[in-house]
Design an enzyme around this catalytic site. Sequence first.
Site, mmCIF file in Angstrom:
data_model
loop_
_atom_site.group_PDB
_atom_site.id
_atom_site.type_symbol
_atom_site.label_atom_id
_atom_site.label_comp_id
_atom_site.label_asym_id
_atom_site.label_seq_id
_atom_site.Cartn_x
_atom_site.Cartn_y
_atom_site.Cartn_z
ATOM 1 N N TRP A 168 0.823 -1.214 0.000
ATOM 2 C CA TRP A 168 0.000 0.000 0.000
ATOM 3 C C TRP A 168 0.855 1.261 0.000
ATOM 4 C CZ3 TRP A 168 -4.539 -0.881 4.055
ATOM 5 C CH2 TRP A 168 -5.343 -1.947 3.614
ATOM 6 N N LYS A 169 2.156 1.106 0.253
ATOM 7 C CA LYS A 169 3.055 2.271 0.379
ATOM 8 C C LYS A 169 2.437 3.262 1.384
ATOM 9 C CE LYS A 169 4.883 1.223 -4.113
ATOM 10 N NZ LYS A 169 5.521 1.665 -5.351
ATOM 11 N N GLU A 210 11.706 -6.109 -9.004
ATOM 12 C CA GLU A 210 10.976 -4.878 -9.289
ATOM 13 C C GLU A 210 11.875 -3.923 -10.058
ATOM 14 O OE1 GLU A 210 7.419 -4.346 -6.373
ATOM 15 O OE2 GLU A 210 9.102 -3.137 -5.719
ATOM 16 N N GLY A 245 5.285 2.331 -10.626
ATOM 17 C CA GLY A 245 4.450 3.525 -10.582
ATOM 18 C C GLY A 245 4.480 4.339 -11.863
ATOM 19 N N SER A 273 3.986 -1.885 -11.988
ATOM 20 C CA SER A 273 2.809 -1.612 -12.819
ATOM 21 C C SER A 273 2.025 -2.865 -13.196
ATOM 22 C CB SER A 273 3.211 -0.812 -14.067
ATOM 23 O OG SER A 273 3.776 0.434 -13.689
ATOM 24 N N GLY A 292 1.700 -2.390 -6.286
ATOM 25 C CA GLY A 292 1.599 -1.070 -5.666
ATOM 26 C C GLY A 292 0.240 -0.452 -5.942
ATOM 27 N N GLY A 293 0.183 0.448 -6.895
ATOM 28 C CA GLY A 293 -1.031 1.227 -7.169
ATOM 29 C C GLY A 293 -2.295 0.388 -7.286
HETATM 30 P P1 13P Z 1 3.310 -0.201 -8.819
HETATM 31 O O1 13P Z 1 2.506 -1.461 -8.919
HETATM 32 O O2 13P Z 1 2.495 0.993 -8.410
HETATM 33 O O3 13P Z 1 4.138 0.038 -10.031
HETATM 34 O O4 13P Z 1 4.345 -0.420 -7.607
HETATM 35 C C1 13P Z 1 5.129 -1.551 -7.581
HETATM 36 C C2 13P Z 1 5.812 -1.617 -6.274
HETATM 37 O O5 13P Z 1 6.683 -0.847 -5.983
HETATM 38 C C3 13P Z 1 5.362 -2.644 -5.329
HETATM 39 O O6 13P Z 1 6.250 -2.762 -4.267
#
Ligand code: 13P
Length: 252
Positions: A10-11, A167, A173, A212, A233-234
């Site tokens: 979720w950051k 990653e 992102g 992504s 992430g997102g």
């Molecule tokens: P996104 O899926 O938003 O690109 O982020 C990936 C991420 O950093 C998961 O730890």
Amino acid sequence: MREKLVAGNWKMHGSLSENKALLDAIIPQLADLSRASCAVCVPFPYLFQAQAALQSGNISLGAQNMSQHEKGAFTGEVSASMLLDFGCKYVIVGHSERRALYGEDDATVAAKFVAAQKAGLTPILCVGETLEEREANITEQVVARQLDAVLAVAGVAGLAKSIVAYEPVWAIGTGKTASPEQAQAVHAFIRGKISAASAEIAAGLVIQYGGSVKAANAAQLFSMPDIDGGLIGGAALSADEFVAICRAAQQG
Ligand code: 13P
């Protein structure tokens, strides 16, 4: 066969009310997964809330970072045992945002990896190259260096009780996903490198892809032989997206 693992990172997003809505939406929809596992890695202040919500269902809990120290005068830090107190199973170590924005070097990441395992958490070790490094054709060197730092202190046996997440920094992102072939190539490189130390551990190692991942591309990524789920992430902030990604892992 390796089980697939989808973990939402979720950051620094969420609030008590937003988290409640998200967890209430995903928990019942993922209750019947059997061939894939799911987890959410939430900000520290929401661990208690998430732990309580996740009592029902089969989604595991994780954190996004931890201290390499057990306890002591480390203002603002959070230890592995504190994460265990709140029911965490996983902890992300060495996320590229921690490496780039908070100065975590390979040795620090390796120390966190070891401290997490020692306490009984499963570390999700993030590795990956920047765009500059990819363009300079040093992706494998960078990933090897990041893995070697951990192998040096944890040994290959340490990797048996961990997850690796590839990653690529340029895909995080940005909406630019690595193609399934690009990701597969690095995943195969990682598995091959571990295999040189232990074929058995390499064969069982769960290697997630992150960068992504969305409902629209998850199935294709997860169909690759060395991609064992994702670190999201997102798209983990949308119940529909996250559930669809977990379902894709269940099929793949
Ligand atoms: P996104 O899926 O938003 O690109 O982020 C990936 C991420 O950093 C998961 O730890």
